[in-house]
Design a protein around this motif. Structure first.
Motif, PDB file in Angstrom:
ATOM      1  N   ALA A  11       0.934  -1.156   0.014  1.00 49.76           N
ATOM      2  CA  ALA A  11      -0.005  -0.113  -0.103  1.00 49.76           C
ATOM      3  C   ALA A  11       0.806   1.254  -0.179  1.00 49.76           C
ATOM      4  CB  ALA A  11      -0.816  -0.098   1.234  1.00 49.76           C
ATOM      5  N   HIS A  13       0.240   4.084   1.124  1.00 48.02           N
ATOM      6  CA  HIS A  13       0.171   4.975   2.537  1.00 48.02           C
ATOM      7  C   HIS A  13      -0.464   4.060   3.555  1.00 48.02           C
ATOM      8  CE1 HIS A  13      -0.409   7.797   5.624  1.00 48.02           C
ATOM      9  NE2 HIS A  13      -1.666   7.649   5.638  1.00 48.02           N
ATOM     10  N   ILE A  14       0.440   3.630   4.625  1.00 40.64           N
ATOM     11  CA  ILE A  14       0.055   2.640   5.691  1.00 40.64           C
ATOM     12  C   ILE A  14      -0.709   3.632   6.530  1.00 40.64           C
ATOM     13  CG2 ILE A  14       0.710   1.211   7.441  1.00 40.64           C
ATOM     14  CD1 ILE A  14       2.756  -0.010   5.709  1.00 40.64           C
ATOM     15  N   ASN A  15      -1.972   3.432   6.548  1.00 47.53           N
ATOM     16  CA  ASN A  15      -3.067   4.533   7.338  1.00 47.53           C
ATOM     17  C   ASN A  15      -2.697   4.026   9.072  1.00 47.53           C
ATOM     18  OD1 ASN A  15      -4.758   6.515   7.635  1.00 47.53           O
ATOM     19  ND2 ASN A  15      -6.226   5.423   6.364  1.00 47.53           N
ATOM     20  N   ALA A  16      -1.569   4.502   9.522  1.00 50.60           N
ATOM     21  CA  ALA A  16      -1.509   3.984  11.127  1.00 50.60           C
ATOM     22  C   ALA A  16      -2.315   5.190  11.617  1.00 50.60           C
ATOM     23  CB  ALA A  16      -0.108   4.172  11.237  1.00 50.60           C
ATOM     24  N   LYS A  17      -2.922   4.456  12.839  1.00 48.54           N
ATOM     25  CA  LYS A  17      -3.909   5.488  13.782  1.00 48.54           C
ATOM     26  C   LYS A  17      -3.343   5.256  15.199  1.00 48.54           C
ATOM     27  CE  LYS A  17      -8.636   5.545  15.005  1.00 48.54           C
ATOM     28  NZ  LYS A  17      -9.482   4.722  15.352  1.00 48.54           N
TER      29      LYS A  17
END
Lengths: 219, 404
Positions: A11, A13-17
Motif C-alpha cells: 500500500a 500509505h499505511i494508514n497508521a492510527k
C-alpha cells in the motif's frame, strides 16, 4: 486461467492510527466516578436478566438471540437448532429398494485425515444381480471418537453413500466401544428430512438407465 | 544462629537471599495457555523467568507429510484454535501460490469476510481473557457472548463452530449461504454494541489501567529483533501489517487503518487489539458491500478442484477425476515457496517444499506466537510476579501454533 499475483504491491500509505488512551484526569484518578458508572452498566444487565426470570418467560434461543438479557438456554429441555450445513454424526444411505448404496470404493477412508473409517469390501452372494458388477461393504465402521467431523468423507464419496446430515451431534457414552458405529447402525440413521435414500441411485442392474454391462456380459 | 543481642547495623538482619523457584503452569488458571514458566523470585520480584513451551506439541509439520495437500486443512484449524478460519485462508493461499492459481473475485471477498470474522473472535477472546485474568470477569463473559454470535455465523456458513475445515485449494468448500450478508451485518452491529459495553467497564477504570500501563514494555527495536509481528509489534508503534505491507486477497482495495501504540506496554497491546476489532468490522462491511451475490467462489481448475457431484454421478471423466484427486491428491508442482498472511497474532507463514507429488514433501510453519513468546522472559524479568499475568495474557500465546 488467471495466475496468482500474491503478494501484491505494498500500500502507498499505511494508514497508521495511534490508539487513544484514557486521560489521566482527576475523574479517572479518583476511582469513584468510573466505578459507579461501571456498576451502573452491570446493574442494567442485572435487571435485564432478572426481568425475564420474574416474568417467567425465558428467551427463545433463536428469535431472541440478539436481545439483551439472558442468553443461556436450558439444555436439554431447550435446544438450539443446528444450521443446515451442520456436520453431525454420519449415516449411510440406501437405494430405493432399501439396500446399501455404498460400493466399498474406499474413497472416504482414504480422504479421512483421522483415519476413522474402516471398510471391508465383499462380493455379493451368487445369484445376486449385482454380483460381479459392484461390491458392498461387509464391514463399515466409523470410530466417532477418532472422527474430527471435517466432512471430507462426504465430499469424497462418489456415490452419495455417506452423509453427515443427521443433525445429531456425537452423544456421550460410558465406554469407548459404544462409539464404534457399525454398518447397520449407520444405515438406521435418517437424514434431517427423514429420508434414507441416496441422491445417486443410478445405473442399477435391471433399471432402464442401466447400460446393460456386467463383468460377464461386457463388450 | 547469631545471637540477637549483638549490635547490628540496619540491613544486616536479613533473611537468606536465595531466590525462590516457583512453577507457574503448565496448567495455571492465570496462565493464558498450557505453558510452564519457572520463575526465580527474589521477594516478589522476578529475577529470571524460564518459559518452557511444547505442551501442545503434536508434530504438525510431520503430520502434514502424511496425507494430501488438502488434508492439511483440518490440521491448520488446530494451529491457532481461536481463529481457525484465518489459518484456513493462509494455507489455501500458500498452496495456491505454489500452483499459481487465482481464486474468483467472489471467493476472495468471501475469504476476507470469514477471515476478519475470525480475527474479531480472536481479539475478543484475548482482550476478554486479559480482563478476566485480572479479576474482571464480566467483560470476558460479555465478549465471549459476542464471540458466540460470530461462531454462530461461522457455523451457519461452514458447518462447524470451531474446526471449520472449510478452505479448499482453489476456493472454499461451499458458496455463502443466502442469508450470509444479512446475518453478518446484524451480528457485527450487536458485537460492536457488546464491545462498547465491555469497554465502558475497563478503559477508564483506574484499577485496570494501573495493572496494564507500563507493564511489560518493549522497544520497537527489540521487538523487531525478536521477530515480533502482529498486534504486539504494532503496540510498539511499528505499523507493520501484512494486509497493508504485502496485501493479499482484496486487502489493497478496502479502506482500513492500522492501530498502533506508543510504548509497547500491555495497555498498548490491549488497545491495539480493541482498535483492530473495529477495523475488522469496517473491512467486513466493505467486503459485504462489494461481494457479488452470484458467481463461483472456487476456481474451475480440474487439477485441484473436485468435479461437480452431478458430473461424478453421471460421467466417467468426472468419476476418474474425482478418484484421482481423492486417492492421489492434487499434484502441486515441484518447488518451494514461502507464503505469509496476517493471522490473529501476526504474520502466519508457511514455507513448503513440493516434490511434485500429491503429498507435501516438507512443510514448515512460522507461527506468530513462537517469536512473541520468546520475548516473554525479557518482558517480565525485574518486574513483579503479578505482572506476569497481564503481560503473558497480552502476548496471547496460543499453544496450538506455538508448539509446532
Amino acid at each position: 486461467m488467471a495466475t496468482a499475483t500474491f503478494p501484491k504491491k505494498p500500500a502507498d500509505h499505511i494508514n497508521a492510527k495511534p490508539v487513544e488512551y484514557a486521560p489521566h484526569d482527576l475523574e479517572v484518578k479518583s476511582y469513584l466516578p468510573e466505578i459507579f458508572r461501571g456498576v451502573g452498566v452491570s446493574m442494567k444487565h442485572f435487571f435485564e436478566n432478572t426481568r425475564e426470570i420474574v416474568r417467567g418467560k425465558l428467551p427463545d434461543p433463536v428469535l431472541d438471540r440478539y436481545d439483551d438479557g439472558i442468553t443461556t438456554i436450558s439444555y436439554p429441555e431447550q435446544k438450539r437448532p443446528y444450521p443446515e450445513r451442520f456436520r453431525g454424526v454420519h449415516r449411510l444411505t440406501t437405494r430405493t429398494d432399501g439396500s446399501m448404496r455404498c460400493v466399498a470404493c474406499l474413497c472416504c477412508s482414504t480422504a479421512c485425515p483421522a483415519q476413522c473409517i474402516y471398510i471391508e469390501a465383499g462380493e455379493y452372494p451368487p445369484g445376486d444381480k449385482r454380483r460381479g458388477y459392484e461390491k458392498y461393504p461387509v464391514k463399515f465402521v466409523v470410530d466417532e471418537l477418532r472422527c474430527i467431523f471435517c466432512g471430507y468423507c462426504v465430499e469424497a464419496c462418489p456415490c452419495d453413500a455417506i452423509r453427515m446430515d443427521t443433525g445429531m451431534h456425537a452423544v456421550p457414552y460410558d465406554s469407548r466401544d459404544q462409539f464404534i458405529y457399525d454398518r447397520d447402525l449407520l444405515l438406521s440413521f435418517e437424514g434431517r428430512d427423514g429420508s434414507h435414500v441416496t441422491a445417486n441411485a443410478r445405473h442399477e442392474p435391471g433399471d432402464p438407465t442401466h447400460p446393460g454391462l456386467t463383468r460377464e456380459h461386457s463388450h | 544462629m547469631e545471637p540477637l543481642d549483638v549490635e547490628l547495623e540496619e540491613g544486616e538482619l536479613e533473611l537468606p537471599a536465595e531466590p525462590m523457584h516457583l512453577n507457574m503452569g503448565p496448567s495455571h488458571p492465570a496462565m493464558h495457555g498450557t505453558v510452564r514458566t519457572v520463575v526465580e523470585l527474589s521477594g516478589e520480584t522476578v529475577v529470571k523467568a524460564d518459559v518452557q513451551i511444547g505442551y501442545l506439541h503434536r508434530g504438525f509439520e510431520k503430520m502434514c507429510e502424511r496425507g494430501t495437500w488438502a488434508q492439511v486443512f483440518p490440521y491448520v484449524d488446530r494451529l491457532n484454535y481461536v481463529s481457525p478460519m484465518l489459518n484456513n485462508v493462509g494455507w489455501a493461499l500458500a498452496v495456491e501460490k505454489m500452483c499459481g492459481i487465482a481464486v474468483p473475485e467472489r471467493g476472495q471477498w468471501y475469504r476476507m469476510a470469514l477471515g476478519e470474522l475470525a480475527r474479531i473472535a480472536d481479539h475478543l477472546t484475548c482482550t476478554g481473557a486479559i480482563a478476566m485474568e485480572l479479576g474482571a470477569f464480566t467483560p470476558f463473559l460479555w465478549w465471549v457472548k459476542a464471540r458466540e454470535m460470530i461462531w454462530d455465523v461461522l457455523e451457519e456458513e461452514t458447518g462447524a463452530r470451531l474446526t471449520h475445515a472449510f478452505g479448499r485449494i482453489g476456493g472454499m468448500a461451499s458458496p455463502p449461504t443466502p442469508g450470509f450478508k444479512g446475518l453478518c451485518r446484524a451480528t457485527l452491529e450487536k458485537v460492536e454494541q457488546i464491545l462498547v459495553e465491555g469497554e465502558k467497564l475497563l478503559l477508564r477504570n483506574r484499577i485496570f489501567i494501573d495493572r496494564l500501563e507500563n507493564v511489560g514494555p518493549i522497544s520497537a527495536a527489540d521487538a523487531i529483533a525478536l521477530g515480533w509481528t502482529g498486534p504486539c509489534l504494532r503496540a510498539c508503534g511499528v505499523a507493520y501489517d501484512v494486509r497493508k505491507s504485502h496485501p493479499y486477497l482484496k486487502y489493497d482495495e478496502v479502506d482500513f487503518e492500522v492501530p498502533v501504540g506508543t510504548n509497547g506496554d500491555t495497555l498498548d497491546r490491549f488497545l491495539v487489539r480493541l482498535g483492530e476489532i473495529r477495523q475488522s468490522k469496517r473491512i467486513i462491511e466493505q467486503t459485504l458491500d462489494r461481494m457479488p451475490d452470484e458467481g463461483p467462489v472456487s476456481c474451475d481448475d480440474p487439477r485441484v478442484m473436485l468435479p461437480a457431484k452431478s458430473d461424478v454421478y453421471s460421467t466417467i471423466e468426472g468419476t476418474i477425476q474425482h478418484f484421482k484427486l481423492v486417492m492421489e491428491g492434487a499434484k502441486v508442482p515441484a518447488g518451494e515457496c514461502y507464503s505469509y498472511t496476517e493471522g490473529g497474532n501476526g504474520e502466519l507463514g508457511f514455507y513448503m517444499v513440493s516434490d511434485g507429488s500429491g503429498t507435501p514433501y516438507r512443510v514448515r510453519i512460522r507461527p506468530p506466537c513462537f517469536q512473541i513468546v520468546g520475548g516473554l522472559s525479557k518482558l517480565v524479568e525485574g518486574r513483579l510476579l503479578s505482572d506476569i499475568v497481564p503481560t503473558f495474557g497480552s502476548l496471547n500465546m496460543i499453544g496450538g501454533e506455538c508448539d509446532h
